[in-house]
Motif scaffolding. Structure first.
Motif, mmCIF file in Angstrom:
data_model
loop_
_atom_site.group_PDB
_atom_site.id
_atom_site.type_symbol
_atom_site.label_atom_id
_atom_site.label_comp_id
_atom_site.label_asym_id
_atom_site.label_seq_id
_atom_site.Cartn_x
_atom_site.Cartn_y
_atom_site.Cartn_z
ATOM 1 N N ASP A 147 2.726 8.472 -1.022
ATOM 2 C CA ASP A 147 1.693 9.433 -1.403
ATOM 3 C C ASP A 147 1.852 10.739 -0.621
ATOM 4 O OD1 ASP A 147 0.576 7.812 -3.286
ATOM 5 O OD2 ASP A 147 -1.282 7.409 -2.209
ATOM 6 N N ALA A 148 3.053 10.960 -0.080
ATOM 7 C CA ALA A 148 3.308 12.188 0.683
ATOM 8 C C ALA A 148 4.743 12.638 0.453
ATOM 9 C CB ALA A 148 3.073 11.959 2.175
ATOM 10 N N VAL A 149 4.924 13.947 0.449
ATOM 11 C CA VAL A 149 6.252 14.562 0.475
ATOM 12 C C VAL A 149 6.192 15.640 1.548
ATOM 13 C CG1 VAL A 149 7.974 15.892 -0.799
ATOM 14 C CG2 VAL A 149 6.710 14.065 -1.962
ATOM 15 N N LEU A 150 6.698 15.296 2.719
ATOM 16 C CA LEU A 150 6.630 16.190 3.877
ATOM 17 C C LEU A 150 8.045 16.480 4.377
ATOM 18 C CD1 LEU A 150 3.694 14.317 5.641
ATOM 19 C CD2 LEU A 150 3.521 16.490 4.411
ATOM 20 N N TYR A 151 8.201 17.599 5.053
ATOM 21 C CA TYR A 151 9.516 18.072 5.463
ATOM 22 C C TYR A 151 9.561 18.325 6.966
ATOM 23 C CZ TYR A 151 9.753 19.345 0.477
ATOM 24 O OH TYR A 151 9.715 19.330 -0.896
ATOM 25 N N PHE A 152 10.758 18.261 7.508
ATOM 26 C CA PHE A 152 11.031 18.923 8.774
ATOM 27 C C PHE A 152 11.935 20.112 8.439
ATOM 28 C CE2 PHE A 152 13.407 20.071 12.484
ATOM 29 C CZ PHE A 152 12.444 20.086 13.451
ATOM 30 N N THR A 186 -2.162 2.011 -11.394
ATOM 31 C CA THR A 186 -3.441 2.247 -10.740
ATOM 32 C C THR A 186 -4.324 1.013 -10.871
ATOM 33 O OG1 THR A 186 -4.475 3.142 -12.720
ATOM 34 C CG2 THR A 186 -3.274 4.696 -11.326
ATOM 35 N N GLU A 187 -5.452 1.024 -10.158
ATOM 36 C CA GLU A 187 -6.376 -0.110 -10.209
ATOM 37 C C GLU A 187 -6.946 -0.313 -11.606
ATOM 38 O OE1 GLU A 187 -9.399 0.096 -7.287
ATOM 39 O OE2 GLU A 187 -8.043 -0.135 -5.581
ATOM 40 N N ASP A 188 -7.084 0.767 -12.377
ATOM 41 C CA ASP A 188 -7.650 0.622 -13.722
ATOM 42 C C ASP A 188 -6.592 0.298 -14.779
ATOM 43 O OD1 ASP A 188 -6.280 2.975 -14.174
ATOM 44 O OD2 ASP A 188 -8.055 4.206 -14.532
ATOM 45 N N ARG A 213 0.837 -1.203 0.000
ATOM 46 C CA ARG A 213 0.000 0.000 0.000
ATOM 47 C C ARG A 213 0.870 1.251 0.000
ATOM 48 N NH1 ARG A 213 -2.124 -3.096 4.043
ATOM 49 N NH2 ARG A 213 -1.314 -1.688 5.633
ATOM 50 N N PRO A 214 0.352 2.379 -0.498
ATOM 51 C CA PRO A 214 1.113 3.626 -0.424
ATOM 52 C C PRO A 214 1.463 3.981 1.012
ATOM 53 C CG PRO A 214 -0.722 3.866 -1.940
ATOM 54 C CD PRO A 214 -0.911 2.535 -1.249
ATOM 55 N N TRP A 215 2.625 4.619 1.173
ATOM 56 C CA TRP A 215 3.121 5.025 2.483
ATOM 57 C C TRP A 215 3.353 6.532 2.460
ATOM 58 C CZ3 TRP A 215 8.218 6.916 2.307
ATOM 59 C CH2 TRP A 215 8.919 6.632 1.128
ATOM 60 N N VAL A 248 -1.771 9.609 -9.694
ATOM 61 C CA VAL A 248 -0.756 8.712 -9.127
ATOM 62 C C VAL A 248 -1.165 8.221 -7.737
ATOM 63 C CG1 VAL A 248 1.653 8.560 -8.381
ATOM 64 C CG2 VAL A 248 1.071 9.809 -10.474
ATOM 65 N N LEU A 249 -1.962 9.022 -7.021
ATOM 66 C CA LEU A 249 -2.340 8.685 -5.649
ATOM 67 C C LEU A 249 -3.014 7.320 -5.585
ATOM 68 C CD1 LEU A 249 -3.778 12.130 -4.543
ATOM 69 C CD2 LEU A 249 -1.659 11.086 -3.732
ATOM 70 N N GLY A 250 -2.572 6.519 -4.640
ATOM 71 C CA GLY A 250 -3.172 5.206 -4.433
ATOM 72 C C GLY A 250 -2.640 4.122 -5.336
#
Length: 665
Positions: free
Chosen positions: A336-341, A614-616, A297-299, A384-386
């Protein structure tokens, strides 16, 4: 997680700044395309100033402002760093080292994970937070603790000793079971009561290896218990809000496979070193592990630095384009995320020189522009999500085996699990063969090719799993010092590697570790020559064929690398650590024989290639150029640029550190 857009943003610490700055923060978040903020990770001392004194006003106003501006919140439980007043009133909550030194406040993570007092105060705080914010419109995700095991992974205090004894009693039932498991007949260590058992504090000689191993397991479990106590509170108040914690790098102290079972979504903090030319290969390994922990699964990439960190001896900034390239590397491997500190660079404190989205110099900076540009690009990729990444190959890894492998009193004490993993992973990365990182007890039937680096500790069920995988048609490569001990670090009798002798068709009589920086020649059956380092073995063939022999030294002419057909499959064995060229050639040939194929054949060296589907059935091909020069790359027919929509033709030129996301028909 059900996301309408990439989670883009990162740690937001409004408590570090006057509220007069917050409106400016909201405008800068809009300009950067930020969709998610992690709030409150180190907020405990700000919301609870004493045992019965709480003030959530600042947090209320910050969350309201974020919701007003359309920014979702990953809300932390604030328990990662207890306030100083807790240590003053309850010094028994502070951790103690193996030498007996108590660790004090002034840094972070200064708590004993087994302390009932710490747990009681942490759970009470989480109860208040959950009640207060359960229905807040900004809430998207719960973030428990922070980077468990980063600073304090073990505690040897009397509270931990009592908890350890309880853990052992549940594991072994009685003290006789413990004595058998720990081989306490050796060195007069036999216990007559659990009351006599201590954590492996500093001792005058080599400590009991089984005791050390169980203490590592206990310590990971003790931190997990803290996590689960908080998760239970959150689940009771918000059953539909996902819960996670940020797994740090490749942390040895925390058994990721055990922890992953309790995460709603896998989260990861990644801090590659720009000074290391091949750091992206280790990062790719970590990202493949995160994806695998969640069953594909996406992380979420929960933290990365926009540029430099502050805690290395030399803290290099990320070069222009490098942050974008490394961010897309996470997306390419399932995030599915690009987050920073963090969002705004701290003015004071230990991390004041750690980069941020908004640096000390403000938004008119290269760093802010690059982050904002990336935010705009990610907003164009909702398809792209999921989507998921499929792997033909698997690399096996087990935390208990890692802990045991790197213990004392082995034929060589400089064995490194991480080095072994990367030595086997790098050739697959270079060949663009997508690889999952999985536990050896996992179902391996969906993989064409399995690699086993130094799996020192193996229980009977794990051995049976690997044997059945090959018997039914799997192709496997196993390296030296694997299958040596059981789950209690007791040697499997019957000749090394006893559980795998029949599978591999070899019998190892003796280990012959090489001297420091030593090497031995390898003569390959195809006429080529290579070099082995670190290790060699006296190998007898029992059904296998030799693909390489040692050339020189006491083992000259004896088998070094072997191959055996077993059932419908094939098993290879490496009795040394081959040089990179030899290892790469061997693994590529073995993978090809197994039918594990590259994602994009013909891509030039240094270009990373992965695919999300993707699922499709829509496919997104990620091309990442880690070179510092431009390269031409072939693309499949009918591909279009997923961001701009333009047709790509048969070939594209990737700029230095360039990225292309191709949408395939």
């Amino acid at each position: 997680m059900h996301l309408d857009a990439f989670a883009f943003g990162g740690d937001y610490n409004p408590e570090q700044w006057p509220e007069s700055v917050w409106d400016s923060d909201m405008e800068l978040m809009r300009r950067a395309g930020i969709t998610m903020a992690t709030v409150g990770v180190f907020g405990w001392a700000q919301v609870q100033t004493g045992p019965d004194t709480f003030d959530f006003g600042w947090c209320d106003r910050a969350l309201d402002k974020l919701a007003e501006h359309g920014v979702g919140v990953c809300l932390a439980t604030m328990t990662a760093s207890p306030p100083p007043w807790l240590a003053r009133l309850h010094p028994e909550t502070l951790p103690v080292t193996a030498e007996g030194t108590r660790l004090w406040p002034g840094g972070r993570q200064h708590y004993c994970p087994s302390s009932p007092v710490y747990r009681e105060h942490a759970v009470a705080l989480v109860e208040r937070i959950a009640r207060r914010y359960a229905r807040h419109p900004a809430l998207r995700l719960w973030h428990i603790g922070n980077e468990y095991g980063c600073h304090v992974s073990t505690c040897y205090c009397d509270v931990s000793a009592e908890a350890f004894r309880g853990w052992l009693a549940r594991r072994y039932g009685d003290v006789d079971g413990l004595n058998e498991a720990w081989s306490t007949a050796f060195w007069s260590q036999r216990y007559t009561s659990f009351d006599e058992v201590l954590p492996p504090r500093t001792v005058p000689a080599i400590p009991n290896p089984a005791q050390n191993l169980d203490f590592q397991r206990f310590s990971s479990d003790a931190m997990l218990e803290c996590f689960l106590l908080e998760k239970d509170v959150l689940r009771a108040h918000t059953p539909d809000v996902p819960v996670t914690t940020n797994l740090l790098g490749l942390a040895k102290s925390v058994d990721f496979f055990e922890w992953a079972r309790h995460q709603d979504v896998i989260s990861h903090d990644s801090y590659p070193d720009p000074h290391r030319a091949d750091t992206h290969v280790e990062v790719a390994f970590n990202y493949d592990l995160m994806r695998s922990l969640g069953g594909g699964r996406p992380w979420l990439l929960m933290e990365q630095a926009p540029s430099a960190v502050n805690w290395r001896d030399r803290n290099a900034p990320k070069a222009p384009g490098q942050m974008r390239l490394w961010s897309y590397q996470a997306v390419a491997r399932g995030s599915d995320a690009v987050l920073y500190f963090q969002f705004r660079q701290s003015r004071g404190g230990a991390e004041r020189f750690h980069s941020a989205i908004v640096p000390h110099a403000g938004p008119r900076t290269r760093v802010f522009r690059e982050v904002a540009d990336l935010g705009a690009e990610l907003a164009k990729l909702p398809e792209v999500l999921g989507s998921r990444v499929r792997a033909d190959a698997a690399l096996l890894m087990d935390w208990s085996s890692w802990w045991a492998l790197e213990a004392e009193s082995h034929p060589a004490t400089d064995l490194s699990q991480v080095d072994a993993n990367l030595a086997h992973y790098r050739p697959l990365w270079e060949a663009r063969i997508t690889t999952d990182i999985v536990h050896p007890a996992a179902d391996l039937s969906r993989y064409r090719f399995v690699v086993v680096p130094n799996l020192y500790l193996v229980d009977a069920d794990v051995a049976a799993n690997l044997i059945e995988y090959v018997r039914t048609g799997g192709h496997l490569v196993m390296s030296f010092f694997s299958g040596i001990v059981d789950g209690n670090d007791r040697v499997h009798l019957g000749g090394y590697p006893a559980p795998f002798r029949e599978l591999l068709g070899v019998h190892v009589e003796e280990f012959w570790p090489l001297p420091p920086h030593g090497a031995v020649g390898l003569a390959l059956s195809d006429g080529h020559h290579g070099t082995g380092t670190l290790w060699s073995e006296w190998i007898n063939l029992e059904g296998a064929e030799a693909l390489a022999t040692f050339a020189g030294g006491e083992l000259s002419g004896r088998p070094a690398i072997t191959r055996r057909s077993y059932g419908a499959g094939v098993a290879y064995y490496l009795g040394t650590k081959p040089d990179a060229t030899t290892m790469g050639t061997l693994l590529r040939k073995a993978a090809a024989e197994a039918g594990a194929v590259p994602v994009l054949p013909g891509a030039p060296a240094g270009v990373e290639v992965t695919e999300r589907r993707t699922e499709d059935g829509t496919r997104f091909l990620f091309l990442l150029n880690h070179n510092v020069f431009a390269v031409p790359v072939p693309v499949p027919p009918g591909a279009t640029d997923a961001i701009s929509g333009r047709d790509l033709g048969e070939q594209v030129t990737l700029d230095r550190r360039g990225v292309l996301i191709a949408r395939l028909p």
